[in-house]
Design an enzyme around this catalytic site. Structure first.
Site: not given
Ligand code: ATP
Ligand code: MG
Length: 342
Positions: A118, A208, A211
């Site tokens: 980061k 993937k 969010k």
């Molecule tokens: P950010 O972009 O803020 O990193 P993110 O969508 O990657 O958001 P996280 O907050 O990093 O979400 O992860 C929250 C949980 O959701 C974690 O347990 C992660 O493994 C799961 N997760 C995140 N994205 C996916 C996805 N595309 N498919 C399945 N599980 C996911």
């Molecule tokens: Mg993430």
């Protein structure tokens, strides 16, 4: 005392179907199935929410909304072994973090891969100190409750190792203060290593769904209007091969749609694959996924609207009181050990 399983889900935006099927449902499943033998601590890491920049005007809304989502997704509020709380309502998290910071080397945190990645992106001048030392906050989250099992992805492996190190370091120096969490390998054995489910971005299925992705075009948020979500599915990126082969790794867009169909309809992926394999048009698959996603969202959103707000607030209030007692007991032991209390 039953062993403690602990897990949190950061509220920095609306959650998407990847978070729901990949993290939330497994978490709730665990709360339902392990609550006899374990205490299950499910917390909202609100202090972690702004280690990276967010819109603070939305934070309170996102926190409460994500808690409601837990309930709508099936979290049992009436189980006394399932504990639901907001981190910042338990001041011991912040207090223990400071103490842990003072026993941690600067180099130790500088070596954290997530921090290195980061800070390489935005530059050390702009990376927050919170991003640098949040592993200490994470260690406090775990150690205050003596949690042994903490489900984490590979990106968090170093932080669990740090938690074990700092716990052992202080135990060696001051006597038994902390329960040391299990090593990552045992965590994976316990939870079933990274169930591996990754829903892909609809616009770019090589990565993937995330969010924090800027455009949001490839993401189905749980709060999306069902009709709009169906449109996102219909314009999902696929490929030009013209024939569905679920085993073909170059058809990641198609595989993703099959996966989403299985998850949103509660069917086995093998069964869905068998139904569509060999088809020479993608239209019918997209139409089926669009219908399934739209029906899933409609149903989920109605469950969300019916969450008993009073019951949720009462659960938070009583669990936060109980968690303050547990956390303060650990904190006091540490304060005595370091000479802050008689
Ligand atoms: P950010 O972009 O803020 O990193 P993110 O969508 O990657 O958001 P996280 O907050 O990093 O979400 O992860 C929250 C949980 O959701 C974690 O347990 C992660 O493994 C799961 N997760 C995140 N994205 C996916 C996805 N595309 N498919 C399945 N599980 C996911
Ligand atoms: Mg993430």
């Amino acid at each position: 005392m039953k062993p403690v399983i602990l897990t949190g889900l950061r509220a920095n935006n609306d959650l998407h179907i990847g978070n729901y099927f990949g993290a939330l449902l497994p978490l709730i499943d665990m709360a339902k199935h392990h609550a006899d033998e374990y205490e299950v601590n499910l917390f909202m890491p609100d202090l972690h929410s702004f280690t990276t920049p967010i819109d603070h005007g939305n934070l309170q809304r996102d926190i409460m909304n994500n808690l409601r989502i837990f309930v709508a997704a099936g979290l049992p509020l009436d189980n006394p072994s399932v504990h639901l709380y907001r981190q910042s309502y338990i001041p011991a998290h912040s207090e223990l973090t400071w103490i842990l910071d003072c026993f941690t080397g600067f180099g130790e945190f500088s070596r954290m891969t997530e921090f290195k990645d980061k800070s390489a992106k935005v530059g050390t001048e702009h990376i927050g100190v919170g991003q640098f030392n949040y592993p200490a906050l994470m260690a406090a989250d775990i150690l205050l409750y003596g949690a042994t099992y903490v489900p984490v992805g590979d990106d968090q492996r170093q932080h669990i190792e740090y938690t074990r190190n700092i716990a052992e370091r202080l135990n060696n120096k001051f006597g038994e203060l902390f329960v040391v969490p299990k090593p990552v390998k045992e965590q994976h054995e316990f939870f079933g290593k990274d169930q591996g489910l990754r829903i892909k971005d609809l616009a770019d299925p090589t990565k993937k769904m995330s969010k924090s992705d800027e455009s949001g075009r490839g993401i189905i948020f749980l709060g999306d209007n069902p009709t709009e979500a169906a449109k996102k599915i219909k314009s999902a990126t696929t490929d030009s091969l013209g024939k569905i082969n679920a085993a073909n790794r170059t058809q990641s867009g198609v595989q993703n749609l099959l996966q989403i169909l299985a998850l949103t309809t509660g069917r086995l992926i093998e069964e869905v694959n068998a139904e569509y394999n060999g088809q020479e048009q993608y239209g019918p698959l997209k139409a089926a996924v669009a219908d399934a996603v739209s029906a899933f969202l409609t149903d989920f959103q109605s469950r969300l609207a019916n969450v008993d707000e009073a019951q949720l607030r009462a659960k938070l209030e009583s669990d936060e009181k109980q968690m303050n007692e547990i956390a303060n007991t650990t904190l006091l032991k540490v304060q005595k050990a370091v000479g802050l209390r008689a």
